[in-house]
Design a protein around this motif. Structure first.
Motif, PDB file in Angstrom:
ATOM      1  N   TRP A 129       0.835  -1.199   0.000  1.00  0.00           N
ATOM      2  CA  TRP A 129       0.000   0.000   0.000  1.00  0.00           C
ATOM      3  C   TRP A 129       0.874   1.256   0.000  1.00  0.00           C
ATOM      4  N   ALA A 130       1.896   1.284   0.865  1.00  0.00           N
ATOM      5  CA  ALA A 130       2.782   2.450   0.930  1.00  0.00           C
ATOM      6  C   ALA A 130       3.479   2.670  -0.412  1.00  0.00           C
ATOM      7  N   ASN A 131       3.899   1.596  -1.039  1.00  0.00           N
ATOM      8  CA  ASN A 131       4.577   1.684  -2.332  1.00  0.00           C
ATOM      9  C   ASN A 131       3.620   2.167  -3.420  1.00  0.00           C
ATOM     10  N   SER A 132       2.422   1.604  -3.469  1.00  0.00           N
ATOM     11  CA  SER A 132       1.471   1.941  -4.542  1.00  0.00           C
ATOM     12  C   SER A 132       0.877   3.341  -4.391  1.00  0.00           C
ATOM     13  N   THR A 133       0.903   3.885  -3.168  1.00  0.00           N
ATOM     14  CA  THR A 133       0.348   5.229  -2.955  1.00  0.00           C
ATOM     15  C   THR A 133       1.429   6.297  -2.858  1.00  0.00           C
ATOM     16  N   GLY A 134       2.672   5.918  -3.151  1.00  0.00           N
ATOM     17  CA  GLY A 134       3.766   6.887  -3.148  1.00  0.00           C
ATOM     18  C   GLY A 134       4.186   7.354  -1.765  1.00  0.00           C
ATOM     19  N   GLN A 135       4.065   6.484  -0.772  1.00  0.00           N
ATOM     20  CA  GLN A 135       4.401   6.862   0.601  1.00  0.00           C
ATOM     21  C   GLN A 135       5.813   6.455   1.016  1.00  0.00           C
ATOM     22  N   LEU A 136       6.615   5.880   0.096  1.00  0.00           N
ATOM     23  CA  LEU A 136       7.967   5.485   0.468  1.00  0.00           C
ATOM     24  C   LEU A 136       8.787   6.727   0.806  1.00  0.00           C
ATOM     25  N   ASN A 137       9.600   6.614   1.839  1.00  0.00           N
ATOM     26  CA  ASN A 137      10.449   7.707   2.346  1.00  0.00           C
ATOM     27  C   ASN A 137       9.646   8.886   2.883  1.00  0.00           C
ATOM     28  N   THR A 138       8.390   8.642   3.224  1.00  0.00           N
ATOM     29  CA  THR A 138       7.540   9.663   3.830  1.00  0.00           C
ATOM     30  C   THR A 138       7.193   9.206   5.236  1.00  0.00           C
ATOM     31  N   ILE A 139       7.076  10.147   6.149  1.00  0.00           N
ATOM     32  CA  ILE A 139       6.659   9.802   7.510  1.00  0.00           C
ATOM     33  C   ILE A 139       5.141   9.911   7.583  1.00  0.00           C
ATOM     34  N   MET A 140       4.526   8.846   8.097  1.00  0.00           N
ATOM     35  CA  MET A 140       3.071   8.815   8.278  1.00  0.00           C
ATOM     36  C   MET A 140       2.765   8.436   9.716  1.00  0.00           C
ATOM     37  N   THR A 141       1.710   9.027  10.262  1.00  0.00           N
ATOM     38  CA  THR A 141       1.271   8.615  11.590  1.00  0.00           C
ATOM     39  C   THR A 141       0.476   7.316  11.459  1.00  0.00           C
ATOM     40  N   TYR A 143      -2.324   6.873  12.759  1.00  0.00           N
ATOM     41  CA  TYR A 143      -3.708   7.298  12.506  1.00  0.00           C
ATOM     42  C   TYR A 143      -3.953   7.480  11.007  1.00  0.00           C
ATOM     43  N   GLU A 144      -2.998   8.068  10.283  1.00  0.00           N
ATOM     44  CA  GLU A 144      -3.160   8.283   8.841  1.00  0.00           C
ATOM     45  C   GLU A 144      -3.275   6.954   8.092  1.00  0.00           C
ATOM     46  N   ILE A 145      -2.646   5.927   8.621  1.00  0.00           N
ATOM     47  CA  ILE A 145      -2.701   4.603   7.990  1.00  0.00           C
ATOM     48  C   ILE A 145      -4.038   3.928   8.293  1.00  0.00           C
ATOM     49  N   ILE A 146      -4.464   4.022   9.550  1.00  0.00           N
ATOM     50  CA  ILE A 146      -5.707   3.365   9.977  1.00  0.00           C
ATOM     51  C   ILE A 146      -6.940   4.077   9.427  1.00  0.00           C
ATOM     52  N   GLU A 147      -6.886   5.393   9.342  1.00  0.00           N
ATOM     53  CA  GLU A 147      -8.019   6.214   8.891  1.00  0.00           C
ATOM     54  C   GLU A 147      -7.608   7.058   7.682  1.00  0.00           C
ATOM     55  N   PRO A 148      -7.275   6.423   6.555  1.00  0.00           N
ATOM     56  CA  PRO A 148      -6.833   7.205   5.398  1.00  0.00           C
ATOM     57  C   PRO A 148      -8.002   7.961   4.760  1.00  0.00           C
ATOM     58  N   PRO A 149      -7.700   9.056   4.030  1.00  0.00           N
ATOM     59  CA  PRO A 149      -8.779   9.810   3.377  1.00  0.00           C
ATOM     60  C   PRO A 149      -9.483   8.997   2.291  1.00  0.00           C
ATOM     61  N   VAL A 150      -8.766   8.067   1.685  1.00  0.00           N
ATOM     62  CA  VAL A 150      -9.332   7.171   0.675  1.00  0.00           C
ATOM     63  C   VAL A 150      -9.287   5.760   1.266  1.00  0.00           C
ATOM     64  N   PRO A 151     -10.404   5.048   1.309  1.00  0.00           N
ATOM     65  CA  PRO A 151     -10.392   3.701   1.886  1.00  0.00           C
ATOM     66  C   PRO A 151      -9.287   2.832   1.281  1.00  0.00           C
ATOM     67  N   SER A 152      -8.673   2.028   2.150  1.00  0.00           N
ATOM     68  CA  SER A 152      -7.589   1.151   1.730  1.00  0.00           C
ATOM     69  C   SER A 152      -7.746  -0.201   2.417  1.00  0.00           C
ATOM     70  N   PRO A 153      -6.929  -1.175   2.058  1.00  0.00           N
ATOM     71  CA  PRO A 153      -6.997  -2.470   2.737  1.00  0.00           C
ATOM     72  C   PRO A 153      -6.648  -2.364   4.226  1.00  0.00           C
ATOM     73  N   LEU A 154      -6.087  -1.228   4.628  1.00  0.00           N
ATOM     74  CA  LEU A 154      -5.687  -1.042   6.022  1.00  0.00           C
ATOM     75  C   LEU A 154      -6.699  -0.232   6.822  1.00  0.00           C
ATOM     76  N   SER A 155      -7.745   0.253   6.187  1.00  0.00           N
ATOM     77  CA  SER A 155      -8.759   1.053   6.878  1.00  0.00           C
ATOM     78  C   SER A 155      -9.332   0.264   8.049  1.00  0.00           C
ATOM     79  N   GLY A 156      -9.270   0.864   9.229  1.00  0.00           N
ATOM     80  CA  GLY A 156      -9.859   0.237  10.410  1.00  0.00           C
ATOM     81  C   GLY A 156      -9.039  -0.859  11.051  1.00  0.00           C
ATOM     82  N   ILE A 157      -7.825  -1.123  10.565  1.00  0.00           N
ATOM     83  CA  ILE A 157      -6.998  -2.166  11.165  1.00  0.00           C
ATOM     84  C   ILE A 157      -6.697  -1.784  12.623  1.00  0.00           C
ATOM     85  N   PRO A 158      -6.832  -2.710  13.551  1.00  0.00           N
ATOM     86  CA  PRO A 158      -6.553  -2.379  14.953  1.00  0.00           C
ATOM     87  C   PRO A 158      -5.081  -1.993  15.157  1.00  0.00           C
TER      88      PRO A 158
END
Length: 195
Positions: A129-141, A143-158
């Motif tokens: 997901w990080a690779n396909s959305t251009g998130q490599l070498n970027t810092i993400m919280t 929260y941004e992974i669990i609650e992304p603005p666009v639904p992803s396979p990681l949306s809502g992961i505990p």
């Protein structure tokens, strides 16, 4: 074939296996070998259903709650059977012992976090997901992974599963855990996608 013993599609679209229509499936078996087979079948059913519905938690008490999100699996009104909470508790204990779940929160034995994907599988989903959305070498919280603005396979992961997945990536040098002002973060590292 007896219609009660045939596979059944639930309202959520999940296909229950034919064993779900067998009354002994809902009863804790006195013979340890038989109970091991029953627990194995329940484990498979619970994990499949959890993946189908994207459920991450199950509690022993869910067996006692009519209309719960687990009701389709833990009950069979066609044969007037339901799984009792002590039996579900034993199945959950077996799932934890075999690495299919962990007690969450820790230090109790009635609620588990289900691994319908292992932490290693979640790590690969996360990295892809990080690779396909251009998130490599970027810092993400987190929260941004669990609650992304666009639904992803990681949306809502505990959070505990996300932490384990990030830890797997960190051990293989595909991610770095970063402390950020509003919690935890991660930097995904490029160049190690195949590890």
């Amino acid at each position: 074939m007896n219609p009660a013993l045939s596979p059944l599609k639930t309202q959520s679209g999940f296909l229950l296996p034919s064993i779900h229509a067998a009354p002994p499936f809902f009863t804790q078996q006195p013979n340890p070998q038989t109970q091991a087979v029953v627990a194995q079948n329940w484990t498979r059913l619970i994990l499949s259903y959890a993946r189908h519905r994207r459920l991450f938690m199950i509690r022993a008490e869910d067996a006692d709650v009519p209309g719960s999100e687990w009701d389709e699996v833990l009950r069979n009104p066609r044969i007037n059977r339901r799984l009792l909470s002590p039996h579900l508790s034993a199945i959950l204990s077996d799932m934890v012992a075999k690495g299919h779940a962990v007690y969450e929160p820790p230090r109790q034995t009635s609620s588990v976090l289900l691994y319908w994907r292992t932490p290693e599988e979640w790590a690969q989903v996360l990295y892809d997901w990080a690779n396909s959305t251009g998130q490599l070498n970027t810092i993400m919280t987190f929260y941004e992974i669990i609650e992304p603005p666009v639904p992803s396979p990681l949306s809502g992961i505990p959070l505990p599963i996300l932490r384990k997945a990030v830890s797997v990536l960190a051990k293989s040098n595909r991610a770095q855990i970063i402390a950020v002002s509003d919690g935890e973060g991660v930097r995904f590292l490029a160049g190690n996608a195949g590890k």
